[in-house]
Design an enzyme around this catalytic site. Structure first.
Site, PDB file in Angstrom:
ATOM      1  N   GLU A  60     -27.001  39.042  -6.475  1.00 52.44           N
ATOM      2  CA  GLU A  60     -28.353  38.474  -6.446  1.00 52.44           C
ATOM      3  C   GLU A  60     -29.113  38.842  -7.723  1.00 52.44           C
ATOM      4  O   GLU A  60     -29.186  40.019  -8.113  1.00 52.44           O
ATOM      5  CB  GLU A  60     -29.107  39.000  -5.211  1.00 52.44           C
ATOM      6  CG  GLU A  60     -30.511  38.437  -5.102  1.00 52.44           C
ATOM      7  CD  GLU A  60     -31.139  38.610  -3.713  1.00 52.44           C
ATOM      8  OE1 GLU A  60     -30.455  39.103  -2.804  1.00 52.44           O
ATOM      9  OE2 GLU A  60     -32.309  38.232  -3.568  1.00 52.44           O
ATOM     10  N   LYS A  91     -22.630  42.170   6.360  1.00 53.28           N
ATOM     11  CA  LYS A  91     -22.994  42.377   4.954  1.00 53.28           C
ATOM     12  C   LYS A  91     -23.860  43.611   4.839  1.00 53.28           C
ATOM     13  O   LYS A  91     -24.732  43.839   5.675  1.00 53.28           O
ATOM     14  CB  LYS A  91     -23.735  41.152   4.409  1.00 53.28           C
ATOM     15  CG  LYS A  91     -24.189  41.321   2.962  1.00 53.28           C
ATOM     16  CD  LYS A  91     -24.548  40.000   2.310  1.00 53.28           C
ATOM     17  CE  LYS A  91     -25.910  39.473   2.643  1.00 53.28           C
ATOM     18  NZ  LYS A  91     -27.028  40.370   2.290  1.00 53.28           N
ATOM     19  N   ASP A 128     -31.117  39.153   6.742  1.00 49.60           N
ATOM     20  CA  ASP A 128     -32.341  39.860   7.151  1.00 49.60           C
ATOM     21  C   ASP A 128     -33.555  39.289   6.421  1.00 49.60           C
ATOM     22  O   ASP A 128     -34.691  39.720   6.662  1.00 49.60           O
ATOM     23  CB  ASP A 128     -32.210  41.379   6.986  1.00 49.60           C
ATOM     24  CG  ASP A 128     -31.893  41.808   5.568  1.00 49.60           C
ATOM     25  OD1 ASP A 128     -31.774  40.946   4.681  1.00 49.60           O
ATOM     26  OD2 ASP A 128     -31.755  43.038   5.351  1.00 49.60           O
ATOM     27  N   SER A 129     -33.324  38.270   5.575  1.00 50.01           N
ATOM     28  CA  SER A 129     -34.448  37.492   5.026  1.00 50.01           C
ATOM     29  C   SER A 129     -35.245  36.845   6.153  1.00 50.01           C
ATOM     30  O   SER A 129     -36.358  36.356   5.923  1.00 50.01           O
ATOM     31  CB  SER A 129     -33.941  36.413   4.068  1.00 50.01           C
ATOM     32  OG  SER A 129     -32.924  35.644   4.672  1.00 50.01           O
ATOM     33  N   ASP A 163     -26.212  40.230   8.438  1.00 46.97           N
ATOM     34  CA  ASP A 163     -26.681  41.392   7.676  1.00 46.97           C
ATOM     35  C   ASP A 163     -26.841  42.608   8.570  1.00 46.97           C
ATOM     36  O   ASP A 163     -27.463  42.518   9.646  1.00 46.97           O
ATOM     37  CB  ASP A 163     -28.067  41.096   7.065  1.00 46.97           C
ATOM     38  CG  ASP A 163     -27.983  40.553   5.656  1.00 46.97           C
ATOM     39  OD1 ASP A 163     -26.945  40.743   4.999  1.00 46.97           O
ATOM     40  OD2 ASP A 163     -28.970  39.927   5.223  1.00 46.97           O
ATOM     41  N   GLU A 185     -25.782  46.290   1.695  1.00 51.53           N
ATOM     42  CA  GLU A 185     -26.251  46.295   0.306  1.00 51.53           C
ATOM     43  C   GLU A 185     -25.910  47.612  -0.397  1.00 51.53           C
ATOM     44  O   GLU A 185     -26.005  48.683   0.204  1.00 51.53           O
ATOM     45  CB  GLU A 185     -27.780  46.100   0.277  1.00 51.53           C
ATOM     46  CG  GLU A 185     -28.219  44.775   0.867  1.00 51.53           C
ATOM     47  CD  GLU A 185     -29.724  44.555   0.800  1.00 51.53           C
ATOM     48  OE1 GLU A 185     -30.440  45.399   0.204  1.00 51.53           O
ATOM     49  OE2 GLU A 185     -30.193  43.541   1.355  1.00 51.53           O
TER      50      GLU A 185
HETATM   51  O1  KIV Z   1     -30.948  38.152   3.751  1.00 52.18           O
HETATM   52  C1  KIV Z   1     -30.584  37.247   2.994  1.00 52.18           C
HETATM   53  O2  KIV Z   1     -30.967  36.082   3.122  1.00 52.18           O
HETATM   54  C2  KIV Z   1     -29.688  37.593   1.909  1.00 52.18           C
HETATM   55  C3  KIV Z   1     -29.517  36.552   0.830  1.00 52.18           C
HETATM   56  C4  KIV Z   1     -30.676  36.639  -0.081  1.00 52.18           C
HETATM   57  C5  KIV Z   1     -28.230  36.705   0.108  1.00 52.18           C
HETATM   58  O3  KIV Z   1     -29.171  38.655   1.857  1.00 52.18           O
END
Ligand code: KIV
Length: 267
Positions: free
Chosen positions: A185, A116, A48-49, A87, A118
């Site tokens: 992280e 993924k 989600d970056s 994510d 968090e």
């Molecule tokens: O969204 C992302 O790119 C991430 C990485 C920073 C691990 O979760």
């Protein structure tokens, strides 16, 4: 084109058991997926970056599940062999395990092989619920970008003993709940190294030192396209003739333990 077999969960477990480092990069589209896969990246993270690097936002918080599903489909169509993780964005799993399952389904229908999410503690029932229903889960601890406001900004986590103890407990609990990978992280390198030794599942570090079982970077950061310098990033385009060569160098440096260099990139 590489001629490796598709990377599976079984293969990731084998790599971990053999001490082979896992090279992961974020990826958001089909063209980069093809290049990264050809360069030997083991796992593509549809992170989600993308809220920051594609959409120009200041955080990941506004990214929607529809956007994540769209980019997951793009990556899946360009990829051949790498393991695809997507994510679950902010708001798509916090409410209940059922909501998490519905949204994980949208990502898996587009080609995600793992999702993924968090956080630790409160996420355990959600992780169990997903895993019991056939959804492989990657957990994410340390600095968790979806909690940026609660954490008071981009800060290294687990610096003092009590915070490190909580993080360690959360990691053990997530592994026991069935998480198969753990992204760490922005945590001190010594903490990540000790946790990695103690844990049954691979850790994937980003700003967590060389002692993790693998590494991940935001693709645009390691290609030198990031908007601000980050201590834990190396620009792999320095001296590289092409994006594919830069990515090959990243894979080789992760596997050889030459990246990260804790003196330069660690906390
Ligand atoms: O969204 C992302 O790119 C991430 C990485 C920073 C691990 O979760």
């Amino acid at each position: 084109m590489n001629n490796r077999k598709p990377v599976t969960l079984h293969r990731l477990r084998e790599m971990h058991a053999a001490g082979e480092k896992i090279a992961m990069l974020t990826c958001y589209d089909a063209s980069f997926a093809r290049v990264l896969d050809a360069a030997g990246v083991d796992s593509l993270l549809v992170g989600d970056s993308l809220g920051q690097v594609l959409q120009g936002r200041s955080s990941t918080l506004a990214v929607s599940i529809e956007e994540m599903a769209y980019h997951t489909g793009c990556v899946a169509r360009g990829n051949r062999t790498a393991w695809i993780i997507a994510d679950l964005p902010f708001g798509s799993y916090q409410e209940s395990a059922e909501v998490a399952m519905r949204n994980a389904t949208l990502l898996m229908q587009q080609g995600a092989q793992m999702v993924k999410l968090e956080g630790g503690g409160w996420t355990l029932p959600i992780v169990r619920f997903l895993v019991d229903r056939g959804v492989p889960v990657c957990a994410h601890l340390g600095f968790t970008p979806q909690s940026v406001h609660a954490l008071g900004g981009y800060r290294v986590q687990g610096r003092d003993e009590s915070a490190a103890r909580v993080l360690h407990r959360h990691a053990e609990e997530l592994a026991a709940a069935g998480a198969e990978l753990l992204v760490l992280e922005m945590v001190p390198a010594a903490f990540a190294r000790d946790l990695t030794k103690a844990l049954s599942i691979p850790t994937i570090g980003i700003g967590a030192g060389v002692g993790c079982s693998g590494q991940v970077l935001v693709l645009y950061d390691m290609l030198g396209l990031g908007d601000k310098p980050r201590r834990f990033v190396r620009n792999f385009m320095d001296g590289g003739a092409s994006i594919e060569n830069a990515v090959r160098k990243y894979v080789a440096d992760v596997k050889g333990g030459q990246f990260p260099d804790d003196a330069l990139h660690g906390f």
